[in-house]
Structures are given as structure tokens and as C-alpha cells.
Design an enzyme around this catalytic site. Structure first.
Site, short mmCIF file in Angstrom:
data_model
loop_
_atom_site.label_atom_id
_atom_site.label_comp_id
_atom_site.label_asym_id
_atom_site.label_seq_id
_atom_site.Cartn_x
_atom_site.Cartn_y
_atom_site.Cartn_z
N TYR A 1 -12.17 4.99 0.84
CA TYR A 1 -12.19 4.09 -0.32
C TYR A 1 -13.61 4.08 -0.89
O TYR A 1 -14.55 3.74 -0.18
CB TYR A 1 -11.78 2.67 0.08
CG TYR A 1 -10.50 2.68 0.92
CD1 TYR A 1 -9.26 2.62 0.31
CD2 TYR A 1 -10.56 2.82 2.31
CE1 TYR A 1 -8.09 2.66 1.07
CE2 TYR A 1 -9.41 2.88 3.08
CZ TYR A 1 -8.18 2.80 2.46
OH TYR A 1 -7.04 2.87 3.22
N ARG B 1 -5.11 6.74 0.93
CA ARG B 1 -4.60 6.49 2.28
C ARG B 1 -3.33 7.34 2.44
O ARG B 1 -2.54 7.44 1.50
CB ARG B 1 -4.29 5.01 2.47
CG ARG B 1 -3.79 4.63 3.84
CD ARG B 1 -3.98 3.14 4.15
NE ARG B 1 -3.20 2.23 3.34
CZ ARG B 1 -3.72 1.43 2.41
NH1 ARG B 1 -5.01 1.43 2.17
NH2 ARG B 1 -2.93 0.63 1.71
N ASP C 1 6.87 1.35 7.22
CA ASP C 1 5.51 1.27 6.68
C ASP C 1 5.04 2.69 6.39
O ASP C 1 4.85 3.48 7.33
CB ASP C 1 4.60 0.58 7.70
CG ASP C 1 3.23 0.24 7.15
OD1 ASP C 1 2.93 0.63 6.00
OD2 ASP C 1 2.47 -0.43 7.86
N GLU D 1 -2.77 5.77 9.76
CA GLU D 1 -3.06 5.54 8.35
C GLU D 1 -4.54 5.59 8.01
O GLU D 1 -5.14 4.59 7.59
CB GLU D 1 -2.48 4.20 7.90
CG GLU D 1 -2.81 3.02 8.80
CD GLU D 1 -2.20 1.72 8.26
OE1 GLU D 1 -2.41 1.43 7.10
OE2 GLU D 1 -1.53 1.02 9.05
N GLU E 1 -0.30 7.51 5.21
CA GLU E 1 0.17 6.77 6.38
C GLU E 1 1.58 7.20 6.78
O GLU E 1 2.48 7.31 5.94
CB GLU E 1 0.22 5.27 6.05
CG GLU E 1 0.85 4.43 7.15
CD GLU E 1 0.95 2.96 6.79
OE1 GLU E 1 1.06 2.64 5.59
OE2 GLU E 1 0.93 2.14 7.72
N ASP F 1 13.14 -27.94 -5.60
CA ASP F 1 14.22 -27.87 -4.61
C ASP F 1 14.68 -26.44 -4.35
O ASP F 1 15.79 -26.19 -3.92
CB ASP F 1 15.41 -28.73 -5.06
CG ASP F 1 15.93 -28.31 -6.42
OD1 ASP F 1 15.27 -27.48 -7.08
OD2 ASP F 1 17.00 -28.80 -6.82
N HIS G 1 3.05 -5.75 11.23
CA HIS G 1 1.96 -5.70 12.22
C HIS G 1 2.58 -6.27 13.49
O HIS G 1 2.52 -7.47 13.74
CB HIS G 1 0.76 -6.53 11.76
CG HIS G 1 0.18 -6.04 10.48
ND1 HIS G 1 -0.54 -6.82 9.62
CD2 HIS G 1 0.21 -4.81 9.89
CE1 HIS G 1 -0.91 -6.11 8.57
NE2 HIS G 1 -0.46 -4.89 8.71
N HIS H 1 -1.60 0.37 13.74
CA HIS H 1 -1.11 -0.90 14.27
C HIS H 1 0.31 -0.67 14.76
O HIS H 1 0.97 0.30 14.37
CB HIS H 1 -1.17 -2.02 13.23
CG HIS H 1 -0.41 -1.73 11.95
ND1 HIS H 1 0.95 -1.81 11.85
CD2 HIS H 1 -0.84 -1.36 10.71
CE1 HIS H 1 1.32 -1.51 10.61
NE2 HIS H 1 0.26 -1.22 9.90
N HIS I 1 -5.22 -4.57 0.64
CA HIS I 1 -3.90 -5.19 0.55
C HIS I 1 -3.59 -5.61 -0.89
O HIS I 1 -2.99 -6.65 -1.13
CB HIS I 1 -3.81 -6.39 1.50
CG HIS I 1 -3.61 -5.99 2.92
ND1 HIS I 1 -3.57 -6.89 3.96
CD2 HIS I 1 -3.43 -4.78 3.49
CE1 HIS I 1 -3.39 -6.25 5.10
NE2 HIS I 1 -3.30 -4.97 4.84
N HIS J 1 -11.14 0.37 7.78
CA HIS J 1 -10.08 -0.20 8.63
C HIS J 1 -9.70 0.73 9.78
O HIS J 1 -10.02 1.92 9.78
CB HIS J 1 -8.84 -0.57 7.80
CG HIS J 1 -8.20 0.60 7.08
ND1 HIS J 1 -7.44 1.54 7.73
CD2 HIS J 1 -8.20 0.96 5.78
CE1 HIS J 1 -6.98 2.42 6.85
NE2 HIS J 1 -7.43 2.10 5.67
N ASP K 1 1.83 1.98 -0.90
CA ASP K 1 1.97 1.58 0.51
C ASP K 1 3.12 0.59 0.54
O ASP K 1 2.96 -0.56 0.10
CB ASP K 1 0.65 0.95 0.98
CG ASP K 1 0.70 0.47 2.43
OD1 ASP K 1 1.81 0.35 2.99
OD2 ASP K 1 -0.38 0.19 2.99
N1 GLY Z 1 0.90 -1.14 5.23
C1 GLY Z 1 0.66 -2.51 5.10
C2 GLY Z 1 -0.17 -3.06 6.20
O1 GLY Z 1 -0.37 -2.41 7.19
O2 GLY Z 1 -0.64 -4.17 6.10
#
Ligand code: GLY
Length: 455
Positions: free
Chosen positions: A389, A409, A272, A385, A411, A40, A362, A355, A244, A351, A261
Site C-alpha cells: 500500500y 492485495r 474471504d 493475503e 488473498e 422499531d 476472523h 488469519h 478496511h 498487516h 475484498d
Molecule cells: N478480508 C477482510 C478482513 O480480513 O478483514
């Protein structure tokens, strides 16, 4: 801090959307429901971003209906009725009686009456705007009402001919951030920058990734941001190659890089920002070589951000620098152009660079218009970003060992302005010399200073 977004601001947004809707149409915009966590206990409630953007209403189980040109009222909210028992347990419920004036809508009804009222509102409408697929239960209800209307009285009432994605209109609106939204996003970024400094001040080998995550969360809360905009990524060593990663449960090793991140959500707006720090305060030669490439890509992509530049241009610039850098280090062979065209570079740079950022991390809004990348415009906010890797796995067996098990990274969040852009996260150091100096001189002094700033 500027004034919060006010009911008039939400009303203006609704008016803007109504003005763009087709005459004779209706929009059905559900709020979020509360999700059960276990037994609950429920997850903390977070309003649906579209619904919030148009109402500012923070309660679950609500629905906004917009009907352009309807004489009896164009904006209607359905919401929970007041309930003393529930209110004693969970807090105040606004209720339909107060909803109308508090939200500035034309009418408000109990959500339990929606089955009686909404089919009547759908009658004689030729087009329904909805976000199909996002609220399955509402999709089913509305489509059932529509089919009942169509079958019951085909000869009497004109029925809906089109169900149209609301996003095409609403998300274009959300994509361009108003002044007040920009201020909230600046604030969210500032909070997140300070939180990164708090984590950096705590960083050392042999503590847990979780310790740094705790610093971030503590700092957010102390600064007035209750939630993360997304699960924080605190990734030591090879964990940083998981894009992620959010387990945040490993121990930080002596020679590790630590990728953080993380961004808070402030008044519904997301920050972000990512940085990659050396756990022991010094980048190794190989780490530094890779870091320099990523930083150059980050900076060049940011430099390209201004009105009239297409969305993909910063990505192209960043990718080219990353690939040229990897070639120079001997980690890729061939020409940058050929490697990028064939997609081989994605082995290390998997990647995209950007975004949208806003109410959602996002955020909504099309990236392309037709076949073309859209141009950046004042009021848009995007991330920059780039990353490299190099996991320590079979795919990198041919790479010198010093470069393996590294994810980097860097960003920033960028607001496009008439005169160029504003980097919302620019106060967070990213030059490797600055980072090493900060870590060498910081220790408890910086940690104490930070505590005073956020207190
Ligand atoms: N910085 C997290 C993402 O762009 O998903």
C-alpha cells in the site's frame, strides 16, 4: 452439495466439549440478541457463532448450559416461548416444548425462567466456563448469581472457585473444521469467486465502486447466500490503501486499480477473497511491477502451507518477498532483514498475512501456544493475503509518482489437509496476464455466461 449439518452433528460437538470440561463444572453459553437499527427496526439477526456451532439454533434470546456428569441431563437450552402475536409478525418461534427434540438437548425451558432455574444449576459447581466480555449482560447476571450463592449459603454448598474462559476449549474445537464444515466453506468460497467474476465482468472506468458492490451482493443472493461475511471492500485507486475501506462510494478512474475484498456467508460460514484489477483492463508498468511482487508473495506463502509448518512461516516468507521486491524497485533501501527487524517495511506492508477463517471471518483459535507460533494442522483454514500500500500522502513524497496512490492485495483462503493444502479460492484468476486477457475478451460475453451459471 453435501447434506447440511444435522442435529446429531451439533450433539456430537456438545459431547466433545463436555468431555473436555472439568468434572463438576458448568458452561454458560449465550446466544445473540437482536440489535436495534433505528426506532422499531432491527438489524437482521445473526446468531452468535459459538452458540450456533453447538446448537444450530437460529433464534435470538437463547442460552445453552452444559453440565458434564449431571444425571438429570447435561445439555439444557433456554429459549423464547411461543407467542402467536410475535409469530404472526416475525415468523415461527420454536419454543421450549419443541426445542428439546428439534435440537436434541436433554431439557429446554423458557428464557424468562432463567433467573429461577440457573442459580440452582450453578449450585455445587466448582468451575464456570464463560466467554467473559462478549455478552456483558449475561456476565453481569451470572456473576451476580455467583456472588449471591457465595454469600447466602457459604457453609452448605460448595461454590464456584474458578471462572474460566470457555474459548480455550471451544475455540480449539472450532479451529479444526469437520468434513461438513469444510464442504460449506468450499461452497461459500465458490459463491464468492463467482461473485468476483460478476464484478469483474462489470468493471470499467467511470462507474461507481457501489456498482461493483451491487454485483457482488446480487450474485450472492442469486446463489443462495443472503449475507456478506463482512462489509465488502470495493476500493478504487488510493482508497485501496485504507485496509478496511467499505464506503464504496467513489467513482472508478480510468487508470485506477480496483481492490475487491469480499466474501459471502453461506450457512453461517465465511468466505474471504481479494483481487486487485485494472479498471481499464491493463496494468500500468508501475502497477504491474507492484502486483507481480504481491502475487509472488501470495504464491510462495500458499506453497508453504502444509501440516507441521508454523502459522507464522507463510507470513515470514511473504514479507521477505514483499520487502525484497520493494528494495529491487528502489522504494525501500537497506537489507530486507534489517528493514523487517526494525519494522520500517510496515510503511508499505502494514498487516499480517493470515488469519483463521470459519464461522467468523476472523475466526477463533489461538495463533500461538505459549511463546511459540502453533503448527498448522489438517482441518485449519487460514487466509493468505499479502499486500503493498503506497498512499499518496506526505509519507511517500519521496516515491516516484507512478507508484503512489496504489494499494494491492491478493488473498486466498487455504484449507490445510493431510497431504498439503487446498486453495478454496483457486478458481478466481490472479495471474495479471490472465486478468488482462479475461478483461479484454470478456465484456458482455462473460457477463452473460456468469448470469447463466448463477441463475
Ligand atoms: N478480508 C477482510 C478482513 O480480513 O478483514
Amino acid at each position: 452439495m453435501t447434506k447440511a449439518v444435522l442435529p446429531d452433528d451439533f450433539a456430537r460437538r456438545r459431547r466433545q466439549l463436555l468431555n473436555h470440561m472439568h468434572p463438576g463444572s458448568i458452561a454458560v453459553i449465550p446466544g445473540a440478541v437482536q440489535y436495534r437499527r433505528n426506532n422499531d427496526i432491527f438489524f437482521p439477526f445473526r446468531q452468535d457463532s459459538d452458540f450456533y456451532y453447538l446448537t444450530g439454533f437460529r433464534e435470538p434470546d437463547a442460552l445453552l448450559v452444559l453440565i458434564p456428569g449431571r444425571k438429570q441431563g447435561e445439555t439444557i437450552v433456554f429459549c423464547r416461548e411461543r407467542d402467536p402475536l410475535l409469530e404472526r409478525r416475525d415468523g415461527v418461534i420454536l419454543g421450549p416444548e419443541r426445542c428439546q427434540s428439534a435440537l436434541g438437548v436433554d431439557d429446554a425451558f423458557p428464557i424468562c425462567d432463567v433467573d429461577e432455574i440457573l442459580p440452582g444449576l450453578l449450585e455445587a459447581r466448582s468451575q464456570v466456563y464463560m466467554n467473559l466480555g462478549e455478552h456483558a449482560a449475561w456476565d453481569e447476571r451470572v456473576l451476580t448469581w455467583l456472588s449471591e450463592l457465595a454469600s447466602q449459603r457459604p457453609a452448605v454448598v460448595a461454590t464456584v472457585q474458578h471462572v474460566t474462559a470457555l474459548g480455550h476449549l471451544l475455540h480449539e474445537q472450532r479451529l479444526i473444521k469437520e468434513r461438513k464444515e469444510q464442504v460449506l466453506m468450499i461452497k461459500a468460497s465458490q459463491i464468492s469467486v463467482l461473485a468476483q467474476y460478476a464484478a469483474l465482468a462489470a468493471l470499467r472506468p467511470n462507474i461507481g465502486e457501489a456498482d461493483l458492490e451491487a454485483e457482488l451482493l446480487y450474485s450472492y443472493r442469486k446463489q443462495g447466500a443472503r449475507y456478506e461475511a463482512y462489509p465488502s471492500i470495493v476500493a478504487a485507486g488510493e482508497n485501496a490503501c485504507v485496509l478496511h475501506y467499505s464506503r464504496n462510494e467513489a467513482l472508478i478512474g480510468e487508470g485506477d486499480l480496483v481492490l475487491i475484498d469480499a466474501g459471502c456467508e453461506f450457512e453461517y460460514y465465511a468466505a474471504d477473497v481479494t483481487r486487485t484489477y485494472p479498471a481499464n483492463g491493463r496494468y500500468s508498468q508501475a502497477q504491474r511491477a507492484l502486483y507481480d511482487i504481491v502475487l509472488r508473495a501470495n504464491q510462495a506463502a500458499i506453497d508453504a502451507c502444509c501440516p507441521g509448518v508454523d502459522f507464522n512461516k507463510p507470513h515470514d516468507i511473504a514479507t521477505n518477498i514483499l520487502v525484497e521486491g520493494l528494495i529491487a524497485l528502489g522504494l525501500l533501501t537497506g537489507s530486507a532483514e534489517a528493514l523487517i527487524a526494525s519494522g520500517v517495511h510496515q510503511k508499505f506492508c502494514p498487516h499480517k498475512t493470515s488469519h483463521w477463517l470459519g464461522l467468523d471471518v476472523h475466526d477463533v483459535g489461538d495463533y500461538q501456544l505459549g511463546d511459540h507460533w502453533r503448527d498448522l494442522m489438517p482441518g485449519m483454514v487460514l487466509t493468505i493475503e499479502p499486500g503493498i500500500y503506497i498512499p499518496r500522502d506526505a509519507s511517500t513524497a519521496d516515491i516516484p509518482d507512478a507508484y503512489r496512490g496504489i494499494g494491492i492485495r491478493v488473498e486466498d483462503a487455504v484449507l490445510i489437509r493431510e497431504e498439503g493444502c487446498l486453495v478454496l479460492t483457486e478458481d478466481l484468476i490472479k495471474d495479471p496476464n490472465d486478468i488482462e486477457r479475461w478483461m479484454a475478451t470478456s465484456g458482455s460475453a462473460n457477463a452473460q455466461e456468469l448470469k447463466e451459471i448463477v441463475a
